[in-house]
Design a protein around this motif. Structure first.
Motif, PDB file in Angstrom:
ATOM      1  N   ARG A  24       0.821  -1.213   0.000  1.00  0.00           N
ATOM      2  CA  ARG A  24       0.000   0.000   0.000  1.00  0.00           C
ATOM      3  C   ARG A  24       0.854   1.261   0.000  1.00  0.00           C
ATOM      4  NH1 ARG A  24      -5.044   1.041   4.103  1.00  0.00           N
ATOM      5  NH2 ARG A  24      -5.631   3.112   3.337  1.00  0.00           N
ATOM      6  N   GLY A  29      -1.419   4.243  -2.494  1.00  0.00           N
ATOM      7  CA  GLY A  29      -2.871   4.202  -2.511  1.00  0.00           C
ATOM      8  C   GLY A  29      -3.366   2.843  -2.072  1.00  0.00           C
ATOM      9  N   CYS A  30      -4.686   2.699  -2.067  1.00  0.00           N
ATOM     10  CA  CYS A  30      -5.258   1.403  -1.726  1.00  0.00           C
ATOM     11  C   CYS A  30      -6.389   1.086  -2.688  1.00  0.00           C
ATOM     12  CB  CYS A  30      -5.746   1.384  -0.276  1.00  0.00           C
ATOM     13  SG  CYS A  30      -7.118   2.480   0.060  1.00  0.00           S
ATOM     14  N   ILE A  31      -6.773  -0.164  -2.691  1.00  0.00           N
ATOM     15  CA  ILE A  31      -7.801  -0.672  -3.595  1.00  0.00           C
ATOM     16  C   ILE A  31      -8.864  -1.332  -2.738  1.00  0.00           C
ATOM     17  CG2 ILE A  31      -8.262  -2.305  -5.460  1.00  0.00           C
ATOM     18  CD1 ILE A  31      -4.933  -1.788  -5.680  1.00  0.00           C
ATOM     19  N   ASP A  32     -10.099  -0.843  -2.831  1.00  0.00           N
ATOM     20  CA  ASP A  32     -11.141  -1.436  -2.000  1.00  0.00           C
ATOM     21  C   ASP A  32     -11.940  -2.507  -2.710  1.00  0.00           C
ATOM     22  OD1 ASP A  32     -12.765   0.062  -3.662  1.00  0.00           O
ATOM     23  OD2 ASP A  32     -13.644   1.272  -2.075  1.00  0.00           O
ATOM     24  N   SER A  61     -10.739  -0.441  -8.099  1.00  0.00           N
ATOM     25  CA  SER A  61     -11.301   0.748  -7.471  1.00  0.00           C
ATOM     26  C   SER A  61     -10.204   1.333  -6.573  1.00  0.00           C
ATOM     27  CB  SER A  61     -12.536   0.379  -6.647  1.00  0.00           C
ATOM     28  OG  SER A  61     -13.035   1.512  -5.975  1.00  0.00           O
ATOM     29  N   ILE A  62      -9.437   2.248  -7.143  1.00  0.00           N
ATOM     30  CA  ILE A  62      -8.236   2.778  -6.495  1.00  0.00           C
ATOM     31  C   ILE A  62      -8.548   4.071  -5.748  1.00  0.00           C
ATOM     32  CG2 ILE A  62      -5.884   3.621  -6.866  1.00  0.00           C
ATOM     33  CD1 ILE A  62      -5.871   2.063  -9.509  1.00  0.00           C
ATOM     34  N   HIS A  63      -8.012   4.151  -4.543  1.00  0.00           N
ATOM     35  CA  HIS A  63      -8.085   5.380  -3.746  1.00  0.00           C
ATOM     36  C   HIS A  63      -6.668   5.899  -3.562  1.00  0.00           C
ATOM     37  CE1 HIS A  63     -12.304   4.719  -2.630  1.00  0.00           C
ATOM     38  NE2 HIS A  63     -11.965   3.448  -2.692  1.00  0.00           N
ATOM     39  N   GLU A  65      -3.553   7.891  -2.224  1.00  0.00           N
ATOM     40  CA  GLU A  65      -3.239   8.482  -0.925  1.00  0.00           C
ATOM     41  C   GLU A  65      -2.069   9.462  -1.092  1.00  0.00           C
ATOM     42  OE1 GLU A  65      -4.855   4.852   1.863  1.00  0.00           O
ATOM     43  OE2 GLU A  65      -2.796   4.740   1.113  1.00  0.00           O
ATOM     44  N   SER A  72      -7.389   8.332 -15.362  1.00  0.00           N
ATOM     45  CA  SER A  72      -8.633   8.076 -14.625  1.00  0.00           C
ATOM     46  C   SER A  72      -9.650   7.410 -15.540  1.00  0.00           C
ATOM     47  CB  SER A  72      -9.232   9.385 -14.112  1.00  0.00           C
ATOM     48  OG  SER A  72      -8.350  10.026 -13.231  1.00  0.00           O
ATOM     49  N   LEU A  78     -16.804   3.066 -12.261  1.00  0.00           N
ATOM     50  CA  LEU A  78     -15.730   3.778 -11.562  1.00  0.00           C
ATOM     51  C   LEU A  78     -15.351   5.087 -12.235  1.00  0.00           C
ATOM     52  CD1 LEU A  78     -13.454   0.731 -10.659  1.00  0.00           C
ATOM     53  CD2 LEU A  78     -15.228   1.825  -9.271  1.00  0.00           C
ATOM     54  N   ARG A  81     -12.748   7.865 -11.048  1.00  0.00           N
ATOM     55  CA  ARG A  81     -11.756   7.280 -10.131  1.00  0.00           C
ATOM     56  C   ARG A  81     -10.425   7.084 -10.834  1.00  0.00           C
ATOM     57  NH1 ARG A  81     -14.406   4.003  -6.621  1.00  0.00           N
ATOM     58  NH2 ARG A  81     -13.994   4.559  -4.517  1.00  0.00           N
TER      59      ARG A  81
END
Length: 195
Positions: A24, A29-32, A61-63, A65, A72, A78, A81
């Motif tokens: 991470r 970032g993270c992926i939910d 689905s990347i967030h 950070e 995108s 998505l 995103r």
């Protein structure tokens, strides 16, 4: 049975709270969630320069950070995103691609990151289907050239003259490889260091 469950739990546990677990901080970032595409489904990915391509197969689905978003999603569930992250880590960087790009945009994205890292091709004008690698010994350098095409002949300018160990001939400033052919060009080590 208890022993088996303990081993399975220890070896088959995903780190929480989100994917990619231990990586991470590396990707920034993270992926939910992972979103597999339905049969025939595609979705648009827009790069920072405005280029739009159609991706398929899956979407992460990347967030983001701490990473920069360099592309995108502009359609599908998505839309809006992040699709691709670029993250500075120490003296390097990590490129995280969260979808399956078509071959040419994938190649261009990866090669741009490689060039930004200062990596240069050993032979600048070799066709894309020719693999080139260099190895050195105490006295000589060896340029390995492999033509992976089953149909195309490759004409390859060489960075220095040498001797092809496979054909037993001097190479001069270039070499021609038939489909699925290879060459191992031996050069003096001093020539490689000065190139």
């Amino acid at each position: 049975m208890t022993e088996f469950r303990e081993v399975l739990g220890a070896a088959n546990q995903v780190r929480q709270p989100a994917y990619p677990g231990a990586f991470r901080t590396l990707i920034g970032g993270c992926i939910d969630e992972y979103w597999p595409a339905r049969d025939g489904e595609t979705f648009e990915v827009r790069f920072a320069d405005g280029t739009i391509v159609r991706a398929h197969w899956w979407q992460d689905s990347i967030h983001p950070e701490t990473a920069d978003v360099i592309a995108s999603y502009t359609s599908g569930h998505l839309s809006g995103r992040a699709a691709i992250l670029d993250h500075a880590v120490g003296d390097g960087r990590v490129l995280y691609i969260g979808t399956r790009l078509p071959a040419d945009p994938l190649r261009d994205t990866v090669l741009a990151a490689v060039a930004d890292a200062g990596v240069r091709p050993l032979v600048t004008e070799a066709p894309a289907f020719v693999e080139v690698a260099r190895r050195t010994s105490g006295e000589a350098a060896f340029l390995f050239l492999l033509n992976h095409s089953e149909t195309d002949t490759a004409h390859i300018p060489l960075p220095e003259e040498g001797f092809d160990l496979i054909s037993g001939k001097e190479t001069g400033g270039s070499i021609t490889l038939a489909p699925l052919d290879l060459a191992v060009v031996r050069t003096a080590l001093a020539d490689v260091r000065s190139s």
